[in-house]
Design a protein around this motif. Structure first.
Motif, short mmCIF file in Angstrom:
data_model
loop_
_atom_site.label_atom_id
_atom_site.label_comp_id
_atom_site.label_asym_id
_atom_site.label_seq_id
_atom_site.Cartn_x
_atom_site.Cartn_y
_atom_site.Cartn_z
N ALA A 171 -24.43 -13.31 35.76
CA ALA A 171 -25.12 -12.02 35.71
C ALA A 171 -25.80 -11.69 37.04
O ALA A 171 -25.76 -10.55 37.52
CB ALA A 171 -26.15 -12.03 34.58
N GLN A 172 -26.40 -12.71 37.65
CA GLN A 172 -27.06 -12.49 38.94
C GLN A 172 -26.04 -12.18 40.03
O GLN A 172 -26.29 -11.36 40.91
CB GLN A 172 -27.91 -13.71 39.31
CG GLN A 172 -29.18 -13.83 38.46
CD GLN A 172 -30.01 -15.03 38.86
OE1 GLN A 172 -29.48 -16.12 39.10
NE2 GLN A 172 -31.32 -14.84 38.93
N MET A 173 -24.88 -12.84 39.98
CA MET A 173 -23.84 -12.57 40.98
C MET A 173 -23.29 -11.15 40.85
O MET A 173 -22.84 -10.54 41.82
CB MET A 173 -22.69 -13.57 40.82
CG MET A 173 -23.06 -14.98 41.25
SD MET A 173 -21.74 -16.17 40.92
CE MET A 173 -20.46 -15.56 42.02
N LEU A 174 -23.36 -10.60 39.62
CA LEU A 174 -22.90 -9.23 39.40
C LEU A 174 -23.98 -8.19 39.69
O LEU A 174 -23.78 -7.00 39.43
CB LEU A 174 -22.40 -9.08 37.96
CG LEU A 174 -21.13 -9.87 37.62
CD1 LEU A 174 -20.83 -9.80 36.14
CD2 LEU A 174 -19.95 -9.34 38.44
N GLY A 175 -25.14 -8.65 40.15
CA GLY A 175 -26.17 -7.73 40.59
C GLY A 175 -27.35 -7.58 39.66
O GLY A 175 -28.23 -6.75 39.92
N ALA A 179 -35.39 -10.20 36.07
CA ALA A 179 -36.00 -9.67 34.84
C ALA A 179 -34.93 -9.22 33.86
O ALA A 179 -35.04 -9.42 32.64
CB ALA A 179 -36.93 -8.50 35.18
N SER A 180 -33.85 -8.61 34.39
CA SER A 180 -32.76 -8.15 33.51
C SER A 180 -32.03 -9.33 32.86
O SER A 180 -31.66 -9.26 31.69
CB SER A 180 -31.78 -7.31 34.33
OG SER A 180 -30.75 -6.82 33.51
#
Length: 277
Positions: A171-175, A179-180
């Protein structure tokens, strides 16, 4: 045959005492004849119902406080590889090595009228008279939260450790922001741990005796302290049995509600996954 030892243990240590307690609740306190009077007295007596409501409110507040305070600590322990992890783990669990009474006395010294907090506030001039911190619901909730917090942390940590960390990384690699990721991935997947933390904290707080008795004072009566009074001072075992059954019913209701919520959540999630296919 393999189940025989377990059945024997359950019969001796659970079914038999429960049967004796339920049977005793239908006996008259003086004549020991069968009666429903003890249950009628519980629902008519305002003090008993007030104790029931006070126990439910106190336990709910402790469960919420433990889960809110324990979640960040549990997430850090489950995910961090910092050298401070061992220290935080020790600080979170070491208090359990001390007895409940010892820790409760510690809070009594801190919260009483001439305790640490009031002395500091008076010394710096923020207040003129001591704040009524002890002998109150606030004091009991603070003390019980400290007692139960390690169990909530362990429950939450186990649940968070079961979440695949690759989901967060993807998820972080996808931006997605941190918090999200927490809101849309970690929190939804850790609901079983949150429910477990709430249930464990609620049941432990509801059945606690020493902390409400010491920090709540004589006027703050919950079901556990009221049962003790009925047994030790009034020698009224039948009415104490009714109170114990009411306490057990409260904990069973909370447990069934939590398990039902978790089951509905799993069903909804499986339906969404099925529709996604």
């Amino acid at each position: 045959m393999l189940l025989a030892p377990s059945c024997l243990l359950l019969t001796v240590f659970f079914a038999l005492p429960m049967g004796v307690m339920i049977g005793m609740s239908f006996l008259d306190s003086r004549s020991l004849t069968p009666t429903f009077g003890n249950y009628e007295r519980f629902f008519v007596d305002g003090l008993s119902l007030a104790g029931f409501a006070r126990t439910a409110v106190m336990s709910a507040l402790v469960a919420i406080a433990v889960t809110l305070l324990g979640y960040p600590v549990a997430y850090f322990l489950a995910r961090s590889r910092s050298r401070w992890r061992t220290l935080v783990f020790a600080l979170a669990l070491t208090p359990e090595l001390a007895g409940v009474v010892l820790r409760t006395y510690g809070w009594l010294i801190i919260l009483e009228d001439r305790g640490f907090i009031n002395d500091v506030l008076i010394h710096v001039g923020l207040i003129a008279a001591p704040l009524p911190l002890s002998k109150s619901l606030f004091a009991v909730v603070v003390g019980l939260t400290h007692v139960v917090l390690p169990f909530g942390i362990l429950s939450l940590m186990t649940s968070i450790q079961g979440i695949d960390v690759n989901l967060e990384r993807a998820a972080q690699m996808l931006g997605a922001s941190r918090a999200s990721v927490m809101r849309h991935i970690v929190l939804p997947l850790s609901v079983p741990g949150i429910v477990s933390s709430l249930l464990i904290s609620f049941t432990m707080a509801a059945s606690a005796y020493a902390t409400p008795a010491l920090l709540g004072g004589a006027r703050f009566k919950v079901l556990a302290t009221m049962i003790s009074e009925q047994v030790l001072f009034y020698i009224d075992w039948p009415f104490a049995s009714v109170m114990a059954i009411a306490l057990l019913a409260m904990m069973l209701t909370a447990s069934l509600a939590g398990l039902g919520f978790e089951a509905r959540l799993k069903k909804r999630r499986s339906q969404r996954e099925g529709n996604g296919k």
